[in-house]
Design an enzyme around this catalytic site. Structure first.
Site, mmCIF file in Angstrom:
data_model
loop_
_atom_site.group_PDB
_atom_site.id
_atom_site.type_symbol
_atom_site.label_atom_id
_atom_site.label_comp_id
_atom_site.label_asym_id
_atom_site.label_seq_id
_atom_site.Cartn_x
_atom_site.Cartn_y
_atom_site.Cartn_z
ATOM 1 N N HIS A 63 8.839 -21.897 33.121
ATOM 2 C CA HIS A 63 7.712 -21.968 34.073
ATOM 3 C C HIS A 63 6.573 -21.022 33.677
ATOM 4 O O HIS A 63 5.955 -20.380 34.527
ATOM 5 C CB HIS A 63 8.175 -21.631 35.502
ATOM 6 C CG HIS A 63 9.159 -22.597 36.089
ATOM 7 N ND1 HIS A 63 8.812 -23.595 36.969
ATOM 8 C CD2 HIS A 63 10.492 -22.724 35.930
ATOM 9 C CE1 HIS A 63 9.887 -24.282 37.329
ATOM 10 N NE2 HIS A 63 10.925 -23.762 36.695
ATOM 11 N N ASN B 98 11.254 -27.179 43.103
ATOM 12 C CA ASN B 98 10.648 -28.052 42.094
ATOM 13 C C ASN B 98 10.103 -29.306 42.768
ATOM 14 O O ASN B 98 10.366 -29.538 43.955
ATOM 15 C CB ASN B 98 11.699 -28.482 41.055
ATOM 16 C CG ASN B 98 11.926 -27.431 39.976
ATOM 17 O OD1 ASN B 98 11.125 -26.505 39.801
ATOM 18 N ND2 ASN B 98 13.019 -27.573 39.253
HETATM 19 C C1 HEM Z 1 20.790 -21.655 37.057
HETATM 20 C C2 HEM Z 1 19.663 -22.226 37.220
HETATM 21 C C3 HEM Z 1 18.364 -21.520 37.064
HETATM 22 C C4 HEM Z 1 18.089 -20.308 36.498
HETATM 23 C C5 HEM Z 1 19.056 -19.317 35.882
HETATM 24 C C6 HEM Z 1 16.655 -20.106 36.599
HETATM 25 C C7 HEM Z 1 15.983 -19.021 36.101
HETATM 26 C C8 HEM Z 1 14.624 -18.839 36.165
HETATM 27 C C9 HEM Z 1 13.905 -17.729 35.593
HETATM 28 C C10 HEM Z 1 14.547 -16.604 34.807
HETATM 29 C C11 HEM Z 1 12.611 -17.889 35.888
HETATM 30 C C12 HEM Z 1 11.451 -16.976 35.510
HETATM 31 C C13 HEM Z 1 11.127 -16.069 36.669
HETATM 32 C C14 HEM Z 1 10.029 -15.070 36.388
HETATM 33 O O1 HEM Z 1 9.856 -14.642 35.234
HETATM 34 O O2 HEM Z 1 9.333 -14.686 37.358
HETATM 35 C C15 HEM Z 1 12.496 -19.090 36.651
HETATM 36 C C16 HEM Z 1 11.337 -19.577 37.180
HETATM 37 C C17 HEM Z 1 11.301 -20.612 38.080
HETATM 38 N N1 HEM Z 1 12.339 -21.427 38.463
HETATM 39 FE FE1 HEM Z 1 14.216 -21.300 37.871
HETATM 40 N N2 HEM Z 1 16.109 -21.190 37.222
HETATM 41 C C18 HEM Z 1 17.119 -22.063 37.532
HETATM 42 C C19 HEM Z 1 17.027 -23.250 38.185
HETATM 43 C C20 HEM Z 1 15.930 -23.613 38.919
HETATM 44 C C21 HEM Z 1 15.905 -24.660 39.908
HETATM 45 C C22 HEM Z 1 17.076 -25.539 40.309
HETATM 46 C C23 HEM Z 1 14.642 -24.674 40.403
HETATM 47 C C24 HEM Z 1 14.090 -25.547 41.471
HETATM 48 C C25 HEM Z 1 14.702 -25.743 42.595
HETATM 49 C C26 HEM Z 1 13.877 -23.635 39.750
HETATM 50 C C27 HEM Z 1 12.566 -23.324 40.009
HETATM 51 C C28 HEM Z 1 11.868 -22.325 39.382
HETATM 52 C C29 HEM Z 1 10.467 -22.089 39.605
HETATM 53 C C30 HEM Z 1 9.556 -22.849 40.548
HETATM 54 C C31 HEM Z 1 10.105 -21.019 38.789
HETATM 55 C C32 HEM Z 1 8.724 -20.423 38.630
HETATM 56 C C33 HEM Z 1 8.435 -19.417 39.712
HETATM 57 C C34 HEM Z 1 7.008 -18.937 39.574
HETATM 58 O O3 HEM Z 1 6.102 -19.758 39.809
HETATM 59 O O4 HEM Z 1 6.801 -17.790 39.184
HETATM 60 N N3 HEM Z 1 14.686 -23.017 38.847
HETATM 61 N N4 HEM Z 1 13.735 -19.673 36.791
#
Ligand code: HEM
Length: 482
Positions: free
Chosen positions: A54, A127
């Site tokens: 992201h 999402n």
């Molecule tokens: C085990 C599954 C997942 C892991 C380990 C994971 C991990 C991460 C990590 C490490 C980030 C970066 C955060 C940052 O640097 O601030 C991120 C961002 C993000 N993830 Fe996940 N994610 C997973 C699944 C999901 C799922 C299922 C969704 C949706 C429901 C999701 C939605 C998001 C969103 C929207 C961001 C961006 C947040 C922003 O705008 O700063 N992720 N994710």
């Protein structure tokens, strides 16, 4: 306009911002040009690590307001009072591409909302698609490795049309449902204003009596869902790689309000084993005829960030940021997410990242964490521990409000797949729910990708699509001449 003059970071007036301090008019430049050194050293550090996923996103401020109190289901204070407008900050994003990548490539879109509540911050990190590729967080690093640039070439930067993506997907049958969503035109939304949002994972709402219910979140855009077709998305990626970012910014700059309705589905915990799927499995949706959508409130985005870096780049959303009245389910993907986000944010932004204005709660923060890089808290006194008597016992633990939820857990300690996987039924239902045109687009979008990959991997993808729907498998295989 009020006259202002340039200063160094120390506040010292800058009288010449054009010429370095040199010996004579040509140079060399002196080490004592502290103004130059400060300016260049700051510039040298102007990028922080991009989000590991992201990385490319756009943000907006606004408010959230409930339609009616959610008191029967949750004691969360921000869901009680219809008259109240609660400040929110939202960041939309693509997932796979790096910070400079194009907005309109096929990808899920992030839909992360930070609610600044009177009980601290609540983040709903969702999402634009209702399901996910995998159901256990331990697979996430492999998944992201397979989606992002190859370790030897760094190709591709933001696209699924390659062997590594499909190699992983074809060996991960639980991803089939997500693939049907992602390769429909939902994978290329026309605007962040015209996409749905989903919490995907299952959470728990707990009311003041300690009664718990499972909950899934949905955001519905007031403008309805609109998508780009593959050809238009590809064209826009070339001529306007920031298409979605610009669209959101320009709409708000023109004074338009960007509105979404928050709906929830609730499920009695006693009913969790009565389904033909595991309701805590994030590769599944809950059928809306059995768990109808209940409107909760609306969110309106009406203010653009002024400093993208401070407000959007440094924003830190985390599914572990919950408030009293909201708890985690045993969903294994969610459980892993609750560790991963704050961990990466401590690395990306530093240990005191929650003191940054965009991340700071609107209520006072009171604990004994006074140190760490970039500490900016205002503290006094010699007591930085609890319990204490030297500061009159302050600050004390907060009183519990309502009856806490108490529940029993038992089971063997094991590493094991869930038993009700049922990985193809919802993929099939989704495919069959499409109009003829949407089915054709899905097939066309799949082929446009799959034509670039090796035959054995193509065959494994076809096998999974066939298990979902034989006609879908045949259509894709036919065009690939398999
Ligand atoms: C085990 C599954 C997942 C892991 C380990 C994971 C991990 C991460 C990590 C490490 C980030 C970066 C955060 C940052 O640097 O601030 C991120 C961002 C993000 N993830 Fe996940 N994610 C997973 C699944 C999901 C799922 C299922 C969704 C949706 C429901 C999701 C939605 C998001 C969103 C929207 C961001 C961006 C947040 C922003 O705008 O700063 N992720 N994710």
């Amino acid at each position: 306009m009020k006259k202002r003059h340039l200063t160094t970071n120390q506040g010292v007036p800058v009288t010449d911002n054009q010429n370095s301090l040199t010996v004579g008019e040509r140079g060399p430049v002196l080490l004592q040009d502290v103004q130059f050194i400060e300016k260049m050293a700051h510039f040298d550090r102007e990028r922080i690590p991009e989000r590991v996923v992201h990385a490319k996103g756009a943000g907006a401020h606004g408010y959230f307001q409930v339609y009616k109190s959610m008191k029967p289901y949750t004691k969360a204070k921000f869901l009680q009072e219809p008259k109240k407008k609660l400040p929110v900050f939202v960041r939309f994003s693509t997932v796979v591409g790096g910070r400079g990548s194009a907005d309109t490539v096929r990808d899920p879109r992030g839909f992360a909302v930070k609610f600044y509540t009177e009980d601290g911050n609540y983040d709903l990190v969702g999402n634009n698609l209702p399901v996910f590729f995998i159901r256990d967080a331990i697979k996430f690093p492999d998944m992201v490795h397979a989606f992002k640039g190859a370790p030897d070439t760094n190709i591709p930067s933001a696209s699924s049309a390659h062997n590594r993506f499909w190699d992983f997907i074809s060996l991960t049958p639980e991803s089939t449902h997500m693939i049907i969503w992602l390769f429909s035109d939902r994978g290329t939304p026309k605007s962040y204003r015209m996409q749905e949002g989903f919490g995907v994972n299952t959470y728990v709402w707990v009311n003041a009596e300690g009664r718990a219910v499972y909950v899934k979140y949905h955001w519905k855009p007031k403008l309805g869902v609109q998508n780009l077709d593959r050809h238009e998305a590809t064209r826009l990626a070339g001529i306007d790689p920031d298409y979605l970012t610009r669209d959101l910014h320009d709409a708000i700059a023109k004074g338009e309000e960007v509105e979404y309705e928050l709906d929830v589905q609730l499920m009695d915990i006693a009913d969790e084993f009565k389904q033909n799927f595991d309701p805590l499995d994030p590769t599944k949706t809950w059928p809306e005829d059995k768990s109808p959508l209940m409107p909760v409130g609306k969110m309106v985005l009406n203010r653009n960030p002024e400093n993208f870096f401070a407000e959007v780049e440094q924003a830190a959303f985390c599914p572990a940021s919950i408030v009293p009245g909201i708890e985690f389910s045993a969903d294994k993907l969610l459980q892993g997410r609750t560790f991963s986000y704050a961990d990466t944010q401590r690395h990306r932004l530093g240990p005191n990242y929650l003191q940054l204005p965009i991340n700071r709660p609107i209520v006072p923060v009171d604990n004994n964490q006074r140190d760490g890089a970039m500490q900016i808290g205002q503290f006094s006194g010699s007591v930085n521990y609890e319990p204490n008597s030297l500061a009159g016992g302050m600050s004390k633990e907060a009183p519990e409000e309502g009856t806490p939820r108490v529940y029993q857990l038992e089971g063997e300690v094991t590493r094991r797949k869930i038993s009700i996987t049922n990985d193809f039924a919802q993929a099939r239902e989704r495919y069959r729910s499409f109009s003829k045109m949407d089915q054709e687009h899905l097939v066309d979008n799949l082929i446009a990708d799959l034509m670039h990959i090796d035959k054995p991997i193509q065959q494994r993808v076809i096998d999974n699509l066939t298990k979902a729907d034989p006609e879908l498998g045949r259509s894709v295989a036919g065009d690939l001449k398999l």
